[in-house]
Design an enzyme around this catalytic site. Structure first.
Site, PDB file in Angstrom:
ATOM      1  N   HIS A 137       7.852   6.647  -1.818  1.00 24.07           N
ATOM      2  CA  HIS A 137       7.072   7.369  -0.807  1.00 24.07           C
ATOM      3  C   HIS A 137       7.407   8.860  -0.829  1.00 24.07           C
ATOM      4  CE1 HIS A 137       5.251   7.945   3.279  1.00 24.07           C
ATOM      5  NE2 HIS A 137       6.174   8.883   3.341  1.00 24.07           N
ATOM      6  N   GLU A 138       8.695   9.190  -0.773  1.00 23.99           N
ATOM      7  CA  GLU A 138       9.092  10.601  -0.776  1.00 23.99           C
ATOM      8  C   GLU A 138       8.716  11.272  -2.091  1.00 23.99           C
ATOM      9  OE1 GLU A 138       9.862  11.887   1.920  1.00 23.99           O
ATOM     10  OE2 GLU A 138      10.292  10.060   3.057  1.00 23.99           O
TER      11      GLU A 138
ATOM     12  N   HIS B  41       7.381  12.406  19.351  1.00 22.41           N
ATOM     13  CA  HIS B  41       6.274  13.239  18.893  1.00 22.41           C
ATOM     14  C   HIS B  41       5.543  13.914  20.057  1.00 22.41           C
ATOM     15  CE1 HIS B  41       7.064  10.720  15.410  1.00 22.41           C
ATOM     16  NE2 HIS B  41       6.377  11.566  14.681  1.00 22.41           N
TER      17      HIS B  41
END
Length: 699
Positions: A429-430, A558
């Site tokens: 993913h990274e 968030h």
């Protein structure tokens, strides 16, 4: 007032309201400078200076999170302060131009990005106040700690308490520099007190990650789940509520001064879709039937485990039973809802350990995954400067992240990698983020980003969908399923993915629905509106009564850290859309969840086309190119297709259910006690406003 005249007035009012709301997404305040050559010169200077500023800020942040010291914290704060000053100065210069008079469309696009995305329209004192307010809310959130279940707050006059079966270790994934505790032998065991006056000076030291998160994921003691659920909210929401209310005032003022109606409209402008809210709602409505099937199955299994804790066969689910602080990811309760418990889950951790995997080998494997598709090899700087494994020294924040140092040379990943299936997926993913950085590196600084805020995560997750499946793991020699029924293994795999992806969709959708409603309608009844939306979209209720003295949205980082959230909803849908197109390019035939694009140059070319443009083109153009003209919108068709085998299984399992979905009753609503008088008052005020406008028009 006669009927015809009244109808005419109402018609004028509706036209005025429609014009205001329909055109607002395309409108922001323009300056008076019509000198196009001057605008182009400004953008050239901005590109150079912004790249340099970005490099210095990013480097200071990297130094801090990889070596957490007070000196590095101060250096980072200094660079961020300079960056804020640069942002304000750049905004004033960009806002001075009349963008409509700049002939180059790419230059117009860059100027609009500078003006539309900033809060720099605020006066300097309020701009500084807003930055400080967000920083203070983050600090309050990150410092939230609770006592272990069954223990009272720390009293210096009684013996200290530690944790039975716990060993102390550094675990800084989200809370740098803090001593945390890792349970030994078992993934979870109940905390019990023991007497120890030396090693543990304050036992009320449990933070969200890892202790609270671990309890919610692994405990099956309802009273303990309720305790940590409530305690964390007590330590966050009420302390943050007043600051958040001031934050709403300042962000709304910044948006209005920039030319938007409110801060929600300013956030949505990045999607370049005048009907964005309707589009997002349409996407949600198309995935809702799949979610409701999953909800019904999970509710039935939870009823078997928690039969006397507020669950009904046709009702919503109490939020603390779903294995996650916000009921957004249900993967931790897989043991309770697994379709075929006698068949294994798809986890190759033990095989990786048996084969002697190391973090370096995992990153080399991830690089090969992308280069096999014809994508870019990593530059030497990546291998020299990245942090790929937990270092021996203390004071490292280990949250996995990909870094672009804005100089077209330096790209890094920070990840305290452990040899596990989860970290293998995280590594890919990274690495996908790094591929995105590499592919749009030649774009101007303002265009070095995803096509819209959802694209970066969508691309990274689309790639990992190919990694996290049986055919790919078999190709790598990590998985060989000969002793179990393949259908049962597939259903278990799809259930695990659904608990992570499908369960997340309504939560990711409703967070900004709530936030936008606060920006639009004010801060009254914020908590009640939060739970109204959780009930409507998630089918989730609080386990205990909540009032406006609570501020449960403040338990989500968030929200208090000023990070938009709808991008995660769209990214989750878009990742499957991208993955389907990659599989189609690779010539895959069969179930979508069995597709592996490893070594497919055609899939790589398609992914490269998506990434190279960065944000230089609207997302609609990127999607149209990606789908070969089929559509220019984010579509949920692919995610529904991916989970269709599981949905068919769920329909069979739920055929005896009284309701697929949920019915709410008065007792559910009483849990968050909406203030009906206030709602009636707001409705009356709106009617009065319309009457006043009508009277003014008649004068």
């Amino acid at each position: 007032m006669n009927a015809n005249k009244g109808a005419t007035v109402l018609h004028l009012i509706l036209i005025a309201f429609y014009t205001r709301y329909a055109c607002a997404d395309d409108h922001f305040k323009m300056g008076v400078n019509t000198n196009a050559a001057e605008a182009m010169q400004f953008l050239r200077e901005y590109d150079r200076e912004a790249s340099g500023m970005c490099y210095r800020v990013t480097l200071s942040q990297w130094k801090f999170v990889t070596n957490i010291t007070e000196h590095n914290r101060r250096r980072m704060a200094e660079e961020l302060a300079l960056s804020s000053k640069f942002e304000r100065l750049s905004w004033r210069k960009a806002a001075a131009f009349d963008v409509s008079r700049v002939p180059d469309p790419q230059a117009r696009r860059q100027l609009m990005k500078i003006v539309q995305s900033s809060r720099a329209a605020l006066p300097e004192d309020k701009f500084t106040e807003l930055q400080q307010l967000i920083s203070e809310m983050k600090e309050i959130y990150n410092s939230a700690k609770i006592c272990p279940f069954g223990q009272k707050p720390y009293d210096p006059h009684v013996p200290k308490v530690g944790y039975l079966g716990a060993e102390k270790q550094e675990d800084d994934r989200n809370y740098p520099g803090h001593q945390q505790y890792k349970l030994t032998n078992q993934p979870y065991q109940h905390y019990q007190p023991y007497q120890d006056n030396a090693e543990y000076p304050n036992y009320c030291d449990m933070q969200l990650d890892p202790e609270i998160t671990r309890i919610l994921a692994h405990s099956r003691i309802e009273s303990e789940l309720l305790y940590v659920w409530k305690s964390f909210r007590d330590q966050t929401g009420p302390k943050l509520k007043n600051s958040f209310m001031r934050y709403v005032q300042l962000t709304n003022q910044a948006a209005v001064d920039t030319g938007f109606r409110d801060a929600g409209e300013q956030m949505r402008a990045a999607y370049e879709d005048p009907s964005f809210r309707a589009s997002a709602e349409e996407v949600y409505n198309q995935v809702a039937p799949l979610y409701k099937q999953l909800h019904a199955h999970v509710r039935r299994r939870l009823l078997q485990r928690y039969s006397s804790h507020g669950l009904r066969a046709d009702g919503p689910i109490p939020a603390h039973l779903l294995g996650n602080m916000w009921a957004q990811n249900w993967k931790s309760i897989m043991d309770l809802v697994m379709p075929f418990p006698s068949s294994p889950s798809l986890d190759v951790t033990s095989e990786m350990l048996r084969q002697g995997f190391t973090p370096l080998r995992m990153f080399q494997m991830a690089e090969e995954f992308y280069t096999s598709m014809g994508l870019k090899a990593l530059p030497p700087e990546f291998w020299r400067a990245s942090l790929l494994a937990r270092p021996q020294r203390a004071g490292v924040q280990c949250t996995a992240s990909a870094w672009d140092f804005c100089n077209r040379i330096d790209y890094r990943i920070k990840q305290c990698t452990e040899v596990s299936m989860q970290d293998l997926v995280s590594t890919h993913h990274e690495m996908a983020h790094i591929q995105y950085y590499l592919h749009y590196a030649e774009q101007p600084q303002l265009f070095r980003d995803g096509a819209n805020p959802a694209f970066h995560e969508a691309v990274a997750n689309a790639a990992t969908l190919s990694v996290y499946n049986a055919p790919h793991l078999q190709r790598l020699g990590l998985y060989n399923n000969k002793s179990h029924d393949q259908y049962e293994v597939s259903m278990n795999f799809l259930m695990a993915m659904a608990l992570e992806k499908v369960a997340y969709l309504p939560f990711a959708f409703m967070v900004d629905q709530w936030r936008w409603s606060v920006f639009e309608d004010g801060v009254q009844d914020m908590n009640a509106r939060w739970w109204q939306m959780k009930l409507r979209y998630q089918g989730v209720i609080p386990p205990i009564p909540r009032t406006e003295a609570d501020f449960d949205p403040g338990s989500k980082y968030h929200i208090i850290s000023d990070q938009e959230y709808v991008k995660y909803f769209l990214a989750t849908v878009l990742e499957f859309q991208i993955f389907e197109q990659m599989c189609r390019a690779a010539g895959h035939a069969g179930h979508l969840h069995e597709c592996d694009v490893h070594r497919s140059r055609d899939a790589g070319r398609l992914l490269s086309e998506i990434m190279q443009a960065g944000s230089s083109k609207p997302a609609s153009e990127i999607i149209r190119t990606m789908t070969r003209g089929k559509t220019n919108r984010i579509s949920p068709e692919a995610i529904v297709k991916y989970f269709r085998p599981l949905e068919l299984w769920l329909r069979v399992q739920n055929r005896e259910e009284p309701v697929v979905g949920w019915n709410s009753n008065a007792d559910d609503v009483k849990l968050f006690a909406p203030l009906r008088a206030a709602a009636i008052s707001r409705t009356a005020s709106a009617i009065l406003l319309i009457v006043c406008i009508a009277n003014q028009l008649l004068l």
